[in-house]
Each structure stands twice: as C-alpha cells, then as structure tokens.
Scaffold this motif. Structure first.
Motif, short mmCIF file in Angstrom:
data_model
loop_
_atom_site.label_atom_id
_atom_site.label_comp_id
_atom_site.label_asym_id
_atom_site.label_seq_id
_atom_site.Cartn_x
_atom_site.Cartn_y
_atom_site.Cartn_z
N ARG A 1 0.22 4.01 -2.72
CA ARG A 1 -0.34 5.31 -2.31
C ARG A 1 0.69 6.43 -2.25
O ARG A 1 0.36 7.59 -2.55
CB ARG A 1 -1.00 5.17 -0.92
CG ARG A 1 -2.00 4.05 -0.80
CD ARG A 1 -3.29 4.36 -1.49
NE ARG A 1 -4.18 3.20 -1.49
CZ ARG A 1 -5.39 3.19 -2.04
NH1 ARG A 1 -5.86 4.29 -2.61
NH2 ARG A 1 -6.13 2.10 -2.02
N ALA B 1 -7.53 -1.67 2.78
CA ALA B 1 -6.98 -2.65 1.83
C ALA B 1 -6.99 -4.03 2.45
O ALA B 1 -6.74 -4.19 3.65
CB ALA B 1 -5.55 -2.26 1.43
N GLN C 1 0.82 -1.21 0.00
CA GLN C 1 0.00 0.00 0.00
C GLN C 1 0.85 1.26 0.00
O GLN C 1 0.46 2.28 -0.59
CB GLN C 1 -0.96 -0.01 1.20
CG GLN C 1 -2.13 -0.95 1.04
CD GLN C 1 -3.00 -0.58 -0.15
OE1 GLN C 1 -3.44 0.56 -0.28
NE2 GLN C 1 -3.24 -1.55 -1.03
N THR D 1 -9.62 8.38 3.28
CA THR D 1 -9.31 7.15 4.00
C THR D 1 -9.50 5.94 3.10
O THR D 1 -10.41 5.90 2.26
CB THR D 1 -10.20 7.00 5.25
OG1 THR D 1 -11.57 7.09 4.88
CG2 THR D 1 -9.87 8.08 6.28
N ILE D 2 -8.62 4.94 3.29
CA ILE D 2 -8.66 3.73 2.46
C ILE D 2 -8.60 2.49 3.36
O ILE D 2 -8.08 2.55 4.49
CB ILE D 2 -7.51 3.70 1.44
CG1 ILE D 2 -6.13 3.69 2.14
CG2 ILE D 2 -7.63 4.86 0.47
CD1 ILE D 2 -5.48 2.37 2.30
N THR E 1 -10.85 3.35 10.98
CA THR E 1 -11.26 4.35 9.98
C THR E 1 -12.00 5.49 10.66
O THR E 1 -11.80 6.67 10.32
CB THR E 1 -12.16 3.71 8.91
OG1 THR E 1 -11.43 2.68 8.23
CG2 THR E 1 -12.61 4.74 7.89
#
Length: 286
Positions: A114, A269, A110, A266-267, A255
């Motif tokens: 990102r 994964a 990530q 916000t992500i 989150t």
C-alpha cells in the motif's frame, strides 16, 4: 529426564523429551524437543540425526534437563532460546516483549503493497521492534520512528535494531505522546487486542509469560484502537496511511472506527490462515 546412570544418547534424550513435552500439553513436541536438544548440544537438526547414537556429555545432559524442565512448565520456547524469527530476520525476545508472530508479517506485507514510497513511518507499541526493524530493512529510504511505553521493551528493540544495522529512532511514551507535533506518511501498530475477560483462557505460554500490557485490550479488546484511530489524523500527512493488526473477528469494528474518523479507501487483509488480520485506511486525499 530421570537422573540415572543410564547412557543417554541423542536419540534416547530426543525420544524421552518428546514424550515428556507431549504429556505437558506442548504442541509440536517432537520439533520443540529437537530445538531444545540443539541448544543443549550446539548441533543443528541435521547434526542431531547424524549423531543419534552419540552419548551426551555430563554438561550437555545437565543443560538439556534444565531447558526441558523450563519448557515443561510451559515457558515459551522463544524465551528459552532467546530468539524468534520474523520476516526472515532473527529477533531477540525476553519476557518484556510480545513474542513476534508470523501473523504480524501480514502487516509488513501490506505496508509494502500500500505505501512502498513512505518516507516517514511511525510504529506504535513497538515491543521487540520486529515491525519497525523489518520495515527499516525493507524500505531503507524511509525514516522509521518507534515508540513504546515500556523502557525494558525499548532496550530489547534497540538491541534488535543494532543487530540488523538499522537506524530506527526509539522514543519512550504512550501512543502519540512522544511524537507531539510530528506527522508521518505511514503509521503502523499491533496494539493490545485481547478482551480483558479472555486473558485467563489463553495458553499458559501467553497468559503466564508474556507482558499483560501488550495483551490486554480492555473490555472489548478495542481500547487502543479507539485512541489510535482518533488521534492518528493529527499525525498523518495528507494521503498518509494507518495500518493496524487486529484480532480475529475485530476487522469490522475497527473499519467502522476508521470510517468515523474520516479515513478513506479502507482495506482489510487476511493472513495465511484466512483470518482478517490487517485493517487500514488513507487520511484525506492523495
């Protein structure tokens, strides 16, 4: 294996060890028996199969007995062998650090997805240094700093960084204390996230041999996340990212913490098993 005058060939030792480890509740007993026998004989797995009928020497048999006995007590295989592979690299591990898990490679992936242009990176609770060293290898233009409260863990991490030729800055202290007044393009962490009441139910390898400090996340497993998320904005450049590994079922709660602290974009994964494994957010705007 019994201490008898019988001739113990490679195949006989492998077969006996597989059965013994199975009785002791070890998963993947055959594969682990192979690894232990490789360590005892100096052969690789192909070599084992090419030497099935070869008797072990007295020294090899004594070494095999000692290694198998340790694994039968559910000491982690990684502690016995002294290494664990992570992100294509071999890392030294000791009881002072959490054994690197392949799930954590999702965090590294990530970062590359990102924040591939990050020039400054902070790894909180570095342990073996697997995340920091992997990122230093993958992003050679980035300056990587890693902190840990344990001096013994830092000694392992420094060794791993040196083994892989990476110039990671290691600092001792709790969370952001060692980097007061500094900011980074990216902050990553795999903090303790096991709820305290769940610790006794963990596998013996984890419960009895891995550092409690790296496992115990407090009553709900989120103590470290609350502290990191609350303080991270003071240590991120504008548009910088915070990426965190989380335990199964914790992604939603983390989150929410990020949103409450003003993180945008916000992500979440998932790891290869489909478990929500990484949560992150961007600080401010680009």
């Amino acid at each position: 294996m019994p201490d008898t005058p019988d001739i113990w060939t490679t195949l006989k030792v492998l077969t006996w060890t597989t059965g013994y480890l199975t009785e002791k509740g070890v998963e993947n007993a055959r594969r682990e028996a192979e690894w232990l026998l490789c360590a005892a004989t100096g052969l690789d797995r192909v070599g084992l199969y090419l030497n099935f009928d070869k008797p072990l020497s007295g020294d090899e048999l004594a070494t095999a007995r000692a290694l198998v006995s340790r694994r039968g007590r559910r000491e982690p295989l990684q502690h016995i062998l002294g290494t664990q592979e992570f992100d294509g690299l071999s890392f030294a591990v000791t009881p002072d650090v959490l054994i690197p898990r392949h799930d954590t490679e999702t965090l590294v992936e990530q970062v590359l997805l990102r924040v591939p242009g990050a020039r400054s990176i902070l790894d909180i609770g570095t342990g073996s240094g697997c995340i920091a060293v992997s990122l230093a290898k993958r992003l050679p233009e980035a300056a990587v700093t890693a902190v840990d409260i344990s001096p013994d863990a830092l000694a392992v991490a420094r060794h791993n960084a040196a083994q892989h030729g990476t110039a990671v800055e290691f600092l001792q202290g709790s969370l952001f204390q060692p980097v007061a007044g500094r900011s980074f393009d990216l902050i990553v962490s795999n903090p303790p996230y096991i709820p305290s009441t769940d610790l006794e139910g963990l596998q013996p390898e984890v419960r009895n041999f891995e550092p409690r400090l790296a496992l115990d996340g407090g009553p709900d497993g989120l103590d470290a996340y609350r502290q990191i998320v609350a303080d991270a904005p003071q240590h991120l450049t504008r548009g910088g990212w915070l990426l965190l590994e989380v335990g199964a079922g914790q992604a939603t709660d983390v989150t929410v913490l990020l949103a409450e602290s003003g993180f945008a974009a916000t992500i979440v994964a998932t790891d290869p098993a489909g478990i929500e494994r990484v949560v992150g957010g961007r600080h401010g705007s680009d």
